[in-house]
Design an enzyme around this catalytic site. Structure first.
Site, PDB file in Angstrom:
ATOM      1  N   SER A  97      -9.452   7.028   4.819  1.00 23.04           N
ATOM      2  CA  SER A  97      -9.658   5.615   4.500  1.00 23.04           C
ATOM      3  C   SER A  97     -11.074   5.267   4.080  1.00 23.04           C
ATOM      4  O   SER A  97     -11.278   4.285   3.373  1.00 23.04           O
ATOM      5  CB  SER A  97      -9.263   4.751   5.702  1.00 23.04           C
ATOM      6  OG  SER A  97     -10.046   5.074   6.835  1.00 23.04           O
ATOM      7  N   HIS A 127      -2.813   4.989   3.122  1.00 25.81           N
ATOM      8  CA  HIS A 127      -3.452   4.728   1.836  1.00 25.81           C
ATOM      9  C   HIS A 127      -2.848   5.540   0.691  1.00 25.81           C
ATOM     10  O   HIS A 127      -3.344   5.480  -0.435  1.00 25.81           O
ATOM     11  CB  HIS A 127      -4.949   5.001   1.940  1.00 25.81           C
ATOM     12  CG  HIS A 127      -5.630   4.154   2.963  1.00 25.81           C
ATOM     13  ND1 HIS A 127      -6.067   2.875   2.706  1.00 25.81           N
ATOM     14  CD2 HIS A 127      -5.914   4.385   4.273  1.00 25.81           C
ATOM     15  CE1 HIS A 127      -6.604   2.364   3.794  1.00 25.81           C
ATOM     16  NE2 HIS A 127      -6.521   3.255   4.768  1.00 25.81           N
ATOM     17  N   LYS A 180      -0.533  -2.600   2.900  1.00 23.39           N
ATOM     18  CA  LYS A 180      -1.473  -2.167   1.863  1.00 23.39           C
ATOM     19  C   LYS A 180      -0.758  -2.175   0.514  1.00 23.39           C
ATOM     20  O   LYS A 180      -0.539  -3.238  -0.044  1.00 23.39           O
ATOM     21  CB  LYS A 180      -2.064  -0.820   2.238  1.00 23.39           C
ATOM     22  CG  LYS A 180      -2.868  -0.892   3.553  1.00 23.39           C
ATOM     23  CD  LYS A 180      -3.446   0.421   3.956  1.00 23.39           C
ATOM     24  CE  LYS A 180      -4.325   0.292   5.190  1.00 23.39           C
ATOM     25  NZ  LYS A 180      -3.570  -0.075   6.420  1.00 23.39           N
TER      26      LYS A 180
END
Length: 385
Positions: free
Chosen positions: A181, A209, A240
């Site tokens: 991250s 991610h 996300k």
């Protein structure tokens, strides 16, 4: 009478401020987007993890509005009482199909999902192995499991192999961020899986991610590498690239049923609002058809990296939307972030303990909602800074 503990807290806050480590919140006014209203100003944001630009997508809003009259807002109970809605169930089934795994389980957050998996599958007689740059939730999960916790230097698979060879634990599990991250690099998942196979271990892949960004149709890091194994437990966050909230764990059917029995962060908490699962079902359909967004995102990454390299900034090797610019000192990083803010651009200053001491950085995150002109504006501001 003095209160010693409160006095210590006040002294600690003063020390954090002097070290450039005091954290503060900004106030977002309005929807998450590329251009946001923050603390009364309109800013061009390179802060969010909304990698595909779906957080304010009209299809997700429409799904919520359509579901609201039938589902209401709150779930009202935990999943194992009366909180498990048909919408939750439909999303779990669709997600498992989407990523090519037998079964899936929905969680309120990625933090809770990671705590659940590790503590439910590993105990005092086990050993957990983690990359030193793993997310805090993976580290906390390892500590809470009460297993032996062994960490290895970032991406040092030779060190991991030595640790696993020396281990006498009954159960073993390797924890890893698929995309780290704060550095933006991608873990060598095939090599990690090979080590887990050689040492009879689980592999927990935190794809917070990578999901939505990597792999065919945005199916994530496992699809990116073409990996299939009953040893893999796959965790994706949904706030996300998916643009909503929550997290989901996918694995073998028996693993998911075991989590249903033993995962404390699943059992002892109220279920997420079912309208969010309605939005997530819509999000999955957008993700699978978002090849154009992912291609645009890759072009923006190339544009940004080329421009920053030409200006002489220190970059890390990252082909993902996370693009760190290493500054070093806390004070300098804060100063550059402030200089960008003066030019109407929001880029966060990331400092210890989130990153190692001496590696404070600007963490630029790109979204498919950014334009070439947005990146050019950022590069111009970085040049001025």
């Amino acid at each position: 009478m003095t209160f010693a503990a409160l006095t210590e807290i006040r002294a600690g806050l003063t020390a954090l401020s002097e070290q450039g480590l005091l954290r503060q919140r900004r106030m977002l006014q309005g929807a998450q987007a590329v251009r946001v209203q923050v603390d009364g100003r309109e800013l061009l944001s390179f802060c969010s993890n909304d990698y595909l630009g779906l957080a304010n997508h009209p299809a997700l809003a429409a799904a919520v509005m359509q579901a609201l009259p039938d589902m209401g807002v709150g779930a009202g109970a935990s999943h194992l009482i009366t909180g498990h809605h048909a919408a939750h169930h439909a999303f779990e089934a669709r997600f498992a199909e989407f990523v090519g795994l037998p079964e899936a389980l929905l969680f309120s957050t990625g933090y809770m999902a990671n705590l659940a998996v590790v503590t439910a599958l590993i105990g005092r007689d086990g050993e957990v192995f983690g990359d030193k740059l793993n997310h805090a939730s993976l580290n906390d999960a390892a500590l809470l499991s009460r297993a032996k916790f062994s960490r290895y230097a970032h991406n040092d698979l030779a060190a991991l192999a030595r640790l696993m060879t020396a281990s006498t634990a009954r159960h073993k599990m390797v924890l890893v961020d698929a995309v780290f991250s704060m550095d933006g690099d991608v873990a060598d998942l095939p090599a990690l899986l090979a080590l887990c196979e050689a040492h009879d271990a689980w592999l927990l892949v935190d794809d917070a991610h990578g999901f939505g960004v990597l792999g065919t149709g945005g199916r994530g890091s496992l699809a990116h590498f073409g990996l299939h194994s009953p040893r893999i437990i796959y965790m994706a966050t949904l706030g996300k690239a998916a643009g909503v909230a929550g997290a989901v764990v996918a694995a073998e059917y028996d693993v998911i049923i075991w989590l249903l029995q033993k995962a404390r962060t699943y059992i002892y908490t109220t279920a997420t609002p079912p309208i969010l699962s309605a939005a997530l079902l819509a999000s999955l359909e957008l993700i699978v058809s978002a090849d154009d967004r992912r291609a645009h995102l890759q072009r923006l990454i190339a544009q940004l990296r080329s421009g920053l390299q030409a200006q002489g900034w220190e970059l890390l090797e990252s082909a993902t939307p996370i693009q760190p610019v290493i500054i070093g000192s806390n004070a300098a990083t804060l100063a550059i972030s402030a200089a960008l803010l003066e030019q109407g651009i929001l880029v966060p200053a990331i400092r210890p303990p989130t990153v190692p001491v001496g590696s404070a950085r600007l963490r630029i995150t790109l979204s498919a909602a950014h334009t070439d002109a947005d990146v050019a504006q950022l590069l111009h501001a970085m040049g001025n800074a």
